[in-house]
Scaffold this motif. Structure first.
Motif, PDB file in Angstrom:
ATOM      1  N   ARG A   7       6.349 -17.331  11.438  1.00  0.00           N
ATOM      2  CA  ARG A   7       6.008 -17.029  10.045  1.00  0.00           C
ATOM      3  C   ARG A   7       5.912 -15.541   9.767  1.00  0.00           C
ATOM      4  NH1 ARG A   7      -0.066 -17.067   8.387  1.00  0.00           N
ATOM      5  NH2 ARG A   7       0.272 -15.120   9.480  1.00  0.00           N
ATOM      6  N   LYS A   8       6.429 -15.142   8.630  1.00  0.00           N
ATOM      7  CA  LYS A   8       6.183 -13.797   8.097  1.00  0.00           C
ATOM      8  C   LYS A   8       5.622 -13.978   6.698  1.00  0.00           C
ATOM      9  CE  LYS A   8       8.587  -9.667   6.455  1.00  0.00           C
ATOM     10  NZ  LYS A   8       9.868  -8.961   6.332  1.00  0.00           N
ATOM     11  N   VAL A   9       4.503 -13.314   6.404  1.00  0.00           N
ATOM     12  CA  VAL A   9       3.941 -13.404   5.055  1.00  0.00           C
ATOM     13  C   VAL A   9       4.562 -12.295   4.228  1.00  0.00           C
ATOM     14  CG1 VAL A   9       1.859 -13.481   3.647  1.00  0.00           C
ATOM     15  CG2 VAL A   9       1.769 -14.245   6.029  1.00  0.00           C
ATOM     16  N   LYS A  16       1.571 -10.699  -4.788  1.00  0.00           N
ATOM     17  CA  LYS A  16       1.351  -9.308  -4.338  1.00  0.00           C
ATOM     18  C   LYS A  16       1.967  -9.096  -2.968  1.00  0.00           C
ATOM     19  CE  LYS A  16      -2.945  -8.069  -6.669  1.00  0.00           C
ATOM     20  NZ  LYS A  16      -3.905  -9.198  -6.656  1.00  0.00           N
ATOM     21  N   ARG A  17       2.796  -8.077  -2.865  1.00  0.00           N
ATOM     22  CA  ARG A  17       3.447  -7.766  -1.597  1.00  0.00           C
ATOM     23  C   ARG A  17       2.408  -7.538  -0.514  1.00  0.00           C
ATOM     24  NH1 ARG A  17       8.378  -5.298   0.371  1.00  0.00           N
ATOM     25  NH2 ARG A  17       7.850  -4.100   2.219  1.00  0.00           N
ATOM     26  N   ARG A  18       2.582  -8.198   0.594  1.00  0.00           N
ATOM     27  CA  ARG A  18       1.634  -8.052   1.694  1.00  0.00           C
ATOM     28  C   ARG A  18       1.708  -6.627   2.239  1.00  0.00           C
ATOM     29  NH1 ARG A  18      -0.784 -11.265   6.625  1.00  0.00           N
ATOM     30  NH2 ARG A  18      -2.248 -12.072   5.104  1.00  0.00           N
ATOM     31  N   PRO A  19       0.542  -5.987   2.498  1.00  0.00           N
ATOM     32  CA  PRO A  19       0.555  -4.589   2.924  1.00  0.00           C
ATOM     33  C   PRO A  19       1.205  -4.361   4.291  1.00  0.00           C
ATOM     34  CG  PRO A  19      -1.684  -5.475   2.996  1.00  0.00           C
ATOM     35  CD  PRO A  19      -0.826  -6.509   2.351  1.00  0.00           C
ATOM     36  N   ARG A  20       1.648  -3.131   4.516  1.00  0.00           N
ATOM     37  CA  ARG A  20       2.218  -2.713   5.796  1.00  0.00           C
ATOM     38  C   ARG A  20       1.241  -3.015   6.909  1.00  0.00           C
ATOM     39  NH1 ARG A  20       5.053   1.696   3.418  1.00  0.00           N
ATOM     40  NH2 ARG A  20       7.161   0.910   3.202  1.00  0.00           N
ATOM     41  N   GLY A  21       1.754  -3.326   8.058  1.00  0.00           N
ATOM     42  CA  GLY A  21       0.902  -3.618   9.208  1.00  0.00           C
ATOM     43  C   GLY A  21       0.505  -5.077   9.280  1.00  0.00           C
ATOM     44  N   LYS A  22       0.747  -5.817   8.196  1.00  0.00           N
ATOM     45  CA  LYS A  22       0.409  -7.248   8.167  1.00  0.00           C
ATOM     46  C   LYS A  22       1.619  -8.076   7.799  1.00  0.00           C
ATOM     47  CE  LYS A  22      -4.450  -6.713   6.896  1.00  0.00           C
ATOM     48  NZ  LYS A  22      -5.437  -6.977   5.832  1.00  0.00           N
ATOM     49  N   ARG A  23       2.797  -7.509   8.112  1.00  0.00           N
ATOM     50  CA  ARG A  23       4.032  -8.160   7.687  1.00  0.00           C
ATOM     51  C   ARG A  23       4.854  -8.661   8.867  1.00  0.00           C
ATOM     52  NH1 ARG A  23       5.524  -7.486   2.635  1.00  0.00           N
ATOM     53  NH2 ARG A  23       7.694  -7.715   3.234  1.00  0.00           N
ATOM     54  N   GLY A  24       4.221  -8.702  10.029  1.00  0.00           N
ATOM     55  CA  GLY A  24       4.955  -9.083  11.236  1.00  0.00           C
ATOM     56  C   GLY A  24       5.189 -10.587  11.357  1.00  0.00           C
ATOM     57  N   TRP A  25       6.067 -10.952  12.274  1.00  0.00           N
ATOM     58  CA  TRP A  25       6.371 -12.364  12.558  1.00  0.00           C
ATOM     59  C   TRP A  25       5.401 -12.895  13.608  1.00  0.00           C
ATOM     60  CZ3 TRP A  25      10.031 -15.204  10.010  1.00  0.00           C
ATOM     61  CH2 TRP A  25      10.967 -14.499   9.246  1.00  0.00           C
ATOM     62  N   LYS A  26       4.914 -14.120  13.384  1.00  0.00           N
ATOM     63  CA  LYS A  26       3.969 -14.750  14.315  1.00  0.00           C
ATOM     64  C   LYS A  26       4.355 -16.203  14.519  1.00  0.00           C
ATOM     65  CE  LYS A  26      -0.458 -12.448  13.555  1.00  0.00           C
ATOM     66  NZ  LYS A  26      -1.554 -12.452  12.590  1.00  0.00           N
ATOM     67  N   ASP A  71      19.539 -14.669   1.563  1.00  0.00           N
ATOM     68  CA  ASP A  71      19.608 -13.210   1.442  1.00  0.00           C
ATOM     69  C   ASP A  71      18.911 -12.497   2.609  1.00  0.00           C
ATOM     70  OD1 ASP A  71      17.075 -14.034   0.770  1.00  0.00           O
ATOM     71  OD2 ASP A  71      16.872 -12.664  -0.931  1.00  0.00           O
ATOM     72  N   TYR A  72      18.367 -13.271   3.549  1.00  0.00           N
ATOM     73  CA  TYR A  72      17.689 -12.660   4.694  1.00  0.00           C
ATOM     74  C   TYR A  72      18.539 -12.847   5.937  1.00  0.00           C
ATOM     75  CZ  TYR A  72      14.060 -11.212   7.900  1.00  0.00           C
ATOM     76  OH  TYR A  72      13.354 -10.534   8.870  1.00  0.00           O
ATOM     77  N   SER A  73      19.074 -11.735   6.461  1.00  0.00           N
ATOM     78  CA  SER A  73      20.057 -11.874   7.536  1.00  0.00           C
ATOM     79  C   SER A  73      19.565 -11.380   8.896  1.00  0.00           C
ATOM     80  CB  SER A  73      21.334 -11.125   7.143  1.00  0.00           C
ATOM     81  OG  SER A  73      21.017  -9.797   6.810  1.00  0.00           O
ATOM     82  N   LYS A  74      18.311 -10.863   8.959  1.00  0.00           N
ATOM     83  CA  LYS A  74      17.841 -10.303  10.225  1.00  0.00           C
ATOM     84  C   LYS A  74      17.594 -11.358  11.287  1.00  0.00           C
ATOM     85  CE  LYS A  74      15.617  -6.317   8.128  1.00  0.00           C
ATOM     86  NZ  LYS A  74      14.306  -5.687   7.878  1.00  0.00           N
ATOM     87  N   ARG A  75      17.263 -12.570  10.861  1.00  0.00           N
ATOM     88  CA  ARG A  75      17.040 -13.681  11.793  1.00  0.00           C
ATOM     89  C   ARG A  75      17.744 -14.910  11.256  1.00  0.00           C
ATOM     90  NH1 ARG A  75      11.331 -13.946  14.494  1.00  0.00           N
ATOM     91  NH2 ARG A  75      10.857 -11.755  14.785  1.00  0.00           N
TER      92      ARG A  75
HETATM   93  C1  I3P Z   1       6.509  -5.326   9.858  1.00  0.00           C
HETATM   94  C2  I3P Z   1       7.297  -5.976  10.988  1.00  0.00           C
HETATM   95  C3  I3P Z   1       8.287  -6.994  10.425  1.00  0.00           C
HETATM   96  C4  I3P Z   1       9.188  -6.352   9.375  1.00  0.00           C
HETATM   97  C5  I3P Z   1       8.370  -5.679   8.272  1.00  0.00           C
HETATM   98  C6  I3P Z   1       7.404  -4.672   8.830  1.00  0.00           C
HETATM   99  O1  I3P Z   1       5.625  -4.389  10.391  1.00  0.00           O
HETATM  100  O2  I3P Z   1       7.997  -4.999  11.706  1.00  0.00           O
HETATM  101  O3  I3P Z   1       9.063  -7.524  11.491  1.00  0.00           O
HETATM  102  O4  I3P Z   1       9.946  -7.361   8.761  1.00  0.00           O
HETATM  103  O5  I3P Z   1       9.280  -5.044   7.395  1.00  0.00           O
HETATM  104  O6  I3P Z   1       6.621  -4.135   7.786  1.00  0.00           O
HETATM  105  P1  I3P Z   1       4.103  -4.771  10.782  1.00  0.00           P
HETATM  106  O7  I3P Z   1       4.142  -5.732  11.939  1.00  0.00           O
HETATM  107  O8  I3P Z   1       3.482  -3.472  11.114  1.00  0.00           O
HETATM  108  O9  I3P Z   1       3.483  -5.423   9.569  1.00  0.00           O
HETATM  109  P2  I3P Z   1      11.452  -7.711   9.174  1.00  0.00           P
HETATM  110  O10 I3P Z   1      11.389  -8.339  10.517  1.00  0.00           O
HETATM  111  O11 I3P Z   1      11.890  -8.688   8.112  1.00  0.00           O
HETATM  112  O12 I3P Z   1      12.208  -6.435   9.149  1.00  0.00           O
HETATM  113  P3  I3P Z   1       9.180  -5.134   5.789  1.00  0.00           P
HETATM  114  O13 I3P Z   1       7.895  -4.422   5.398  1.00  0.00           O
HETATM  115  O14 I3P Z   1      10.392  -4.474   5.307  1.00  0.00           O
HETATM  116  O15 I3P Z   1       9.132  -6.578   5.397  1.00  0.00           O
END
Ligand code: I3P
Length: 109
Positions: A7-9, A16-26, A71-75
């Protein structure tokens, strides 16, 4: 339905766009029961209880929409889930068949 999902939020409630540092995949073990998608952290065991943290991660899929993230091609095998309160999640399934099965199940409850 259940199985592993990564999951990625993308957006918290109200879109509201989730803030930086909390956007990782888990990775979670996802369990769809009625209108709730439970997301269980850690190692999977069939008899494992949901923790308080797991309950916080649970997603209400009532009036939600799942669709392939074309539209998401990274994975590969990623779908969007937009909830009634405009949270937006990306979920990566283990394969295309699982992805389609999750989309169908979420959209037809
Ligand atoms: C995010 C993490 C995600 C990345 C996201 C980063 O950083 O590297 O994998 O999404 O990019 O912000 P963090 O773990 O510090 O939250 P993608 O894998 O889709 O690139 P984004 O902010 O452009 O969504």
């Amino acid at each position: 339905k259940n199985g592993f999902l990564v999951r990625k939020v993308h957006a918290d409630s109200d879109g509201k766009r989730r803030p930086r540092g909390k956007r990782g995949w888990k990775t979670f073990y996802a369990i769809l029961k009625g209108l709730i998608l439970y997301l269980q952290k850690g190692e999977y065991r069939p008899d494992k209880q949901l923790s308080d943290e797991d309950l916080k991660n649970a997603v209400s899929i009532h009036h939600s929409l799942a669709m392939k993230a074309s539209d998401y091609s990274k994975r590969p095998n990623v779908f969007y889930l937009r909830t009634a309160d405009w949270r937006v999640y990306l979920f990566q399934a283990p394969n295309a068949e699982q992805m389609q099965s999750w989309i169908t199940r979420i959209n037809t409850v």
